[in-house]
Each structure stands twice: as C-alpha cells, then as structure tokens.
Design a protein around this motif. Structure first.
Motif, PDB file in Angstrom:
ATOM      1  N   LEU A  97     -32.129 -15.574  74.055  1.00  0.00           N
ATOM      2  CA  LEU A  97     -33.233 -15.754  73.253  1.00  0.00           C
ATOM      3  C   LEU A  97     -32.630 -15.936  71.780  1.00  0.00           C
ATOM      4  O   LEU A  97     -33.466 -16.448  70.853  1.00  0.00           O
ATOM      5  CB  LEU A  97     -34.100 -14.631  73.092  1.00  0.00           C
ATOM      6  CG  LEU A  97     -34.428 -13.973  74.656  1.00  0.00           C
ATOM      7  CD1 LEU A  97     -35.252 -12.582  74.449  1.00  0.00           C
ATOM      8  CD2 LEU A  97     -35.543 -15.188  75.104  1.00  0.00           C
ATOM      9  N   LEU A  98     -31.447 -16.083  71.718  1.00  0.00           N
ATOM     10  CA  LEU A  98     -30.751 -16.138  70.133  1.00  0.00           C
ATOM     11  C   LEU A  98     -30.603 -17.360  69.803  1.00  0.00           C
ATOM     12  O   LEU A  98     -30.399 -18.561  70.297  1.00  0.00           O
ATOM     13  CB  LEU A  98     -29.436 -15.501  70.230  1.00  0.00           C
ATOM     14  CG  LEU A  98     -29.225 -13.979  70.561  1.00  0.00           C
ATOM     15  CD1 LEU A  98     -27.802 -13.669  70.570  1.00  0.00           C
ATOM     16  CD2 LEU A  98     -30.022 -13.140  69.599  1.00  0.00           C
ATOM     17  N   ARG A  99     -31.214 -17.662  68.407  1.00  0.00           N
ATOM     18  CA  ARG A  99     -30.951 -18.981  67.655  1.00  0.00           C
ATOM     19  C   ARG A  99     -30.452 -18.681  66.401  1.00  0.00           C
ATOM     20  O   ARG A  99     -31.202 -17.723  65.490  1.00  0.00           O
ATOM     21  CB  ARG A  99     -32.478 -19.483  67.763  1.00  0.00           C
ATOM     22  CG  ARG A  99     -33.193 -19.849  68.952  1.00  0.00           C
ATOM     23  CD  ARG A  99     -32.404 -20.894  69.547  1.00  0.00           C
ATOM     24  NE  ARG A  99     -33.094 -21.134  71.108  1.00  0.00           N
ATOM     25  CZ  ARG A  99     -32.919 -20.612  72.314  1.00  0.00           C
ATOM     26  NH1 ARG A  99     -32.195 -19.791  72.204  1.00  0.00           N
ATOM     27  NH2 ARG A  99     -33.760 -21.017  73.159  1.00  0.00           N
ATOM     28  N   PRO A 100     -30.040 -19.693  65.841  1.00  0.00           N
ATOM     29  CA  PRO A 100     -29.699 -19.876  64.474  1.00  0.00           C
ATOM     30  C   PRO A 100     -30.753 -20.298  63.437  1.00  0.00           C
ATOM     31  O   PRO A 100     -31.440 -21.261  63.712  1.00  0.00           O
ATOM     32  CB  PRO A 100     -28.390 -20.691  64.314  1.00  0.00           C
ATOM     33  CG  PRO A 100     -28.818 -21.525  65.200  1.00  0.00           C
ATOM     34  CD  PRO A 100     -29.482 -21.045  66.409  1.00  0.00           C
ATOM     35  N   LEU A 127     -29.010 -17.090  59.467  1.00  0.00           N
ATOM     36  CA  LEU A 127     -29.505 -15.915  60.041  1.00  0.00           C
ATOM     37  C   LEU A 127     -29.536 -15.700  61.459  1.00  0.00           C
ATOM     38  O   LEU A 127     -29.938 -16.740  62.214  1.00  0.00           O
ATOM     39  CB  LEU A 127     -30.612 -15.472  59.560  1.00  0.00           C
ATOM     40  CG  LEU A 127     -30.931 -14.624  58.059  1.00  0.00           C
ATOM     41  CD1 LEU A 127     -30.625 -15.685  56.918  1.00  0.00           C
ATOM     42  CD2 LEU A 127     -32.512 -13.982  57.858  1.00  0.00           C
ATOM     43  N   LEU A 128     -29.342 -14.826  61.975  1.00  0.00           N
ATOM     44  CA  LEU A 128     -29.807 -14.667  63.633  1.00  0.00           C
ATOM     45  C   LEU A 128     -31.103 -14.188  63.743  1.00  0.00           C
ATOM     46  O   LEU A 128     -31.496 -13.210  63.288  1.00  0.00           O
ATOM     47  CB  LEU A 128     -28.725 -13.306  64.119  1.00  0.00           C
ATOM     48  CG  LEU A 128     -28.802 -13.228  65.464  1.00  0.00           C
ATOM     49  CD1 LEU A 128     -27.865 -14.473  66.261  1.00  0.00           C
ATOM     50  CD2 LEU A 128     -28.225 -12.143  66.083  1.00  0.00           C
ATOM     51  N   ALA A 129     -31.519 -15.270  64.795  1.00  0.00           N
ATOM     52  CA  ALA A 129     -33.184 -14.905  65.204  1.00  0.00           C
ATOM     53  C   ALA A 129     -33.104 -14.901  66.677  1.00  0.00           C
ATOM     54  O   ALA A 129     -32.408 -14.979  67.580  1.00  0.00           O
ATOM     55  CB  ALA A 129     -33.964 -15.945  64.682  1.00  0.00           C
ATOM     56  N   VAL A 130     -34.343 -14.147  67.232  1.00  0.00           N
ATOM     57  CA  VAL A 130     -34.510 -13.836  68.524  1.00  0.00           C
ATOM     58  C   VAL A 130     -35.826 -14.635  68.633  1.00  0.00           C
ATOM     59  O   VAL A 130     -36.923 -14.426  67.859  1.00  0.00           O
ATOM     60  CB  VAL A 130     -35.003 -12.493  68.882  1.00  0.00           C
ATOM     61  CG1 VAL A 130     -35.294 -12.217  70.221  1.00  0.00           C
ATOM     62  CG2 VAL A 130     -33.566 -11.637  68.740  1.00  0.00           C
ATOM     63  N   ASP A 134     -44.300 -16.925  70.322  1.00  0.00           N
ATOM     64  CA  ASP A 134     -45.209 -16.999  69.062  1.00  0.00           C
ATOM     65  C   ASP A 134     -44.846 -16.584  67.863  1.00  0.00           C
ATOM     66  O   ASP A 134     -45.202 -16.729  66.838  1.00  0.00           O
ATOM     67  CB  ASP A 134     -46.446 -16.359  69.534  1.00  0.00           C
ATOM     68  CG  ASP A 134     -47.370 -16.951  70.398  1.00  0.00           C
ATOM     69  OD1 ASP A 134     -47.518 -18.478  70.421  1.00  0.00           O
ATOM     70  OD2 ASP A 134     -47.775 -16.382  71.459  1.00  0.00           O
ATOM     71  N   VAL A 135     -43.565 -16.160  67.787  1.00  0.00           N
ATOM     72  CA  VAL A 135     -43.102 -15.526  66.668  1.00  0.00           C
ATOM     73  C   VAL A 135     -41.402 -15.386  66.767  1.00  0.00           C
ATOM     74  O   VAL A 135     -40.860 -15.580  67.697  1.00  0.00           O
ATOM     75  CB  VAL A 135     -43.366 -13.968  66.326  1.00  0.00           C
ATOM     76  CG1 VAL A 135     -42.713 -13.141  67.421  1.00  0.00           C
ATOM     77  CG2 VAL A 135     -43.080 -13.455  65.077  1.00  0.00           C
ATOM     78  N   ILE A 136     -40.875 -15.564  65.686  1.00  0.00           N
ATOM     79  CA  ILE A 136     -39.379 -15.311  65.512  1.00  0.00           C
ATOM     80  C   ILE A 136     -39.016 -13.911  65.010  1.00  0.00           C
ATOM     81  O   ILE A 136     -39.617 -13.650  63.696  1.00  0.00           O
ATOM     82  CB  ILE A 136     -38.883 -16.391  64.436  1.00  0.00           C
ATOM     83  CG1 ILE A 136     -39.103 -17.686  65.112  1.00  0.00           C
ATOM     84  CG2 ILE A 136     -37.174 -16.400  64.088  1.00  0.00           C
ATOM     85  CD1 ILE A 136     -38.569 -18.801  64.163  1.00  0.00           C
TER      86      ILE A 136
END
Length: 393
Positions: A97-100, A127-130, A134-136
């Motif tokens: 699920l991780l995205r930059p 930043l590290l995002a999950v 519908d949301v980050i």
C-alpha cells in the motif's frame, strides 16, 4: 465601492457557511456528531474540538463541479477524512500500500515533524503515504518500529510500488506534454520512479524537463529554450492559482539520469529558472513566516521572523534577508544578507554563505526550510570584514 466589497464579503461568507453545512451532513452520515464550525479558520472541529478538518482545499476543489457532482464527491471523500482506516501494524500488510508523494516543505508544519519524510529538492519533501481507495494516509514515525524497517527502506519500497503501476511510453519531442490519467493522486510523484523521465524521453533532442505546478499535474517539455520559456510562464500561473501548489520550478536529469532541479545546471533559460526558484522560495518562506510568528507569539518569544525579499541586479533576480542592527531575527536562507545599521542608516549586502562564515550564525534546530538565528549584532571588527566583501546592488 465599499458597498460592493461588503456584499462580496458577505456572499463569500455565506458560500463558505453553506459549504460547511454540506460537510457537516457528510460527517453525520459517517457517525461524527460532535461538530462545530470555525469561521475564522474556515474549518470544522470535532471530537471535542481536538480534531480539525480544514475546508479551504475541499472548497476550492468543488467550485468547478456541479452541485450534484460536489455532493457525490464530498459523500466519498469526507467520511474517509474524518474516519480514516487504521494503518496496518504488520509490514507485509502495509508494504503493497505504500506510495511516495511530493509535498511542499511547509506541508503539515503543525505535526511536529512526526510524518515519515525526507527533503528531496529545495522546498520539496518526499513523504511516505499509505494508499487507500478514497484517501491517502500519512503514517507517523512510530509505525517504523512496528514494521521493523527504516524510513529509507520504507520510502524505497514506496517508489518500487509506484514504479510497478506507472506506464512508460515514448513522448513527443516537439511540444509541451500534459500527462493525463484517471488517477492523479500520485501523478507528480512519477518523476521519483527511477529512470522514468529518462526512458520516456529517450527520443528527445534536448534534455527533458518536468514541471509539477500542483500535486496532481505533470508536464514534460523538451529542453528547447523557446518551449521552456512558454512552459515557465504557464506553470507559474498554474502554481499561483493551484489549490494544492507544489512548485513552479523545472526538473531535469543529470548525466546519471537522476532528476535534479534546473537551477543545478546552466541553460539558455537561466533567467526563468532563477525566477521560478525565487517564486518558490518566497512562497514557502512566507507560509513558514506566518506559522512561526503565531507560534512565537503564543510562546511569548521576542524574535523577528524576517521576510524573504526580492531584488534585481545586473546579473538577474536575487533573494535578500535583512539583518537589522539590535534585532534578534530568524533569517531565511537567501542569496544575500543585507546588514542594516541604525546610526548612519547604512546597508551593506553580503553573499549569504560568506556572511554565515564571518558571523558564525547557525541554523535554528528543527526549523525546515532552514532559518538562521542572528542573536548579537556583529562587533566592529566583524562588521569591517563584512564591509570588505560586500557587493553593490
């Protein structure tokens, strides 16, 4: 004119209040009932006032939608924002699920630096995002210990995940290309995918340049000076008008294929590059200045938070930070420091790095983008050294 202004202000307040009521309705649908409207901050407070949902970006993003489209969008987004899914505790569950994501360096100043992030370019952080449907979500640093990985390892995996879904196609080499995709949340992050910019522009005669004026826009331009001039002008306007601005600067590749800001290289568009650098620095330091002033006022600290000034010289546009005599200031990093004396109303300008070396001032710990605390005014011997290396404006 005053009556027209007052009517416009009243209309704006009414529109904002009506919008807040729409958000209230969606929050109640999500089971959040302890809600109040903060008109001064244009925000909704809930959970006893401890949680805040700022409405400016949501309001801006619905303005171009029809009423029905806005209601449908809010019905999908608001519940995800006020009742976000819990971040998985297990590394194997969260890993895919991780995205930059790219964000301004002043993004989320109030979080105390708890989000997993690293400086990437001047005034831009990664930043590290999950990624949820519908949301980050942005996990904090405490999650790293639960996952048993470092921030560097997590961000590397995030880039790998993004690379697996980003398409690679040969782009036309004679025009400004605006990348269009259905899911734009990570569009500006495509330049983080190793070699994506280089491979997609392998047919370009000139070095490729990427522009990311806001979080959901990506333009690719061949490095032809005439095309770049058009692009810089267009991108600056988009950056200034964006709900979630990112950068007016161009980003190209070095000899190894690494993406770098254009102010790291010399081109036929140095004037436009310098202007973009100045616009970005002024905007970010302006946001930080307001935040620091409010924070220092609350803490009853007497420190002058200096503005980043802009000045023209024969060799182009430059930034200046003013150090006033007997003023304890927090200076933004600039091209020059202007030392303004009280007695003879004299000001000298010294290159920033040179002034730092001579005066010994240091960055304020924990402040990003960096600022330097001035403290005491330079004594006569130090000021004489500064005068000897001063430059004319």
């Amino acid at each position: 004119m005053r009556s027209l202004y007052q009517m416009t202000s009243i209309d704006d307040d009414r529109q904002r209040r009506d919008f807040a009521l729409q958000v209230f309705a969606q929050m109640r649908t999500a089971g959040v009932t302890d809600v109040s409207y903060d008109a001064d901050e244009f925000a909704v407070r809930y959970d006893g006032g401890d949680a805040v949902l700022h409405l400016t970006n949501l309001f801006t993003e619905t303005r171009d939608r029809s009423p029905a489209e806005a209601r449908e969008w809010l019905a999908r987004i608001v519940p995800s924002l006020v009742t976000p899914p819990a971040t998985p505790d297990d590394w194997e569950d969260v890993r895919p699920l991780l995205r930059p994501v790219l964000r301004p360096s002043t993004y989320a100043l109030d979080d105390g630096g708890s989000r997993i992030r690293r400086p990437l370019f001047p005034f831009l952080d990664e930043l590290l995002a999950v990624d949820y449907p519908d949301v980050i979500s942005f996990p904090d640093e405490s999650k790293l210990m639960e996952w048993g990985v470092t921030a560097e390892e997590a961000l590397t995996v995030a880039r790998e995940n993004l690379a697996a879904v980003v398409p690679v196609a040969e782009l036309p080499d004679d025009s400004i290309v605006r990348i269009a995709v259905d899911e734009t949340d990570y569009l500006s992050s495509w330049i983080l995918v190793p070699d994506w910019l280089l491979v997609s522009t392998a047919n370009f005669e000139h070095p490729p340049v990427a522009f990311i004026p806001d979080q959901q826009t990506l333009l690719i331009v061949p490095g032809d000076p005439e095309l770049l001039s058009q692009a810089f002008e267009m991108v600056e306007q988009e950056y200034r008008e964006a709900a979630r601005p990112l950068s007016p600067q161009g980003y190209t590749v070095d000899e190894s294929g690494l993406v770098i800001p254009m102010d790291c290289v010399s081109t036929g568009n140095d004037a436009e590059v310098a202007r973009a650098r100045t616009v970005l620095a002024s905007a970010e330091y302006g946001v930080q200045q307001q935040w620091l002033e409010e924070r220092l006022q609350a803490d009853l600290e007497v420190i002058y938070v200096s503005s980043l000034m802009v000045a023209e010289r024969e060799d182009g546009i430059h930034t200046v930070a003013v150090w006033g005599e007997n003023v304890d200031a927090a200076l933004p990093v600039a091209d020059f420091i202007a030392f303004a004396t009280e007695d003879d109303d004299r000001t000298i300008q010294v290159p920033f790095a040179t002034a730092v070396d001579i005066t010994g001032i240091a960055p304020i710990p924990g402040v990003h983008p960096p600022r330097y605390r001035t403290g005491r005014w330079p004594d006569a011997a130090v000021f004489d050294r500064l005068t000897q290396v001063a430059v004319a404006f």
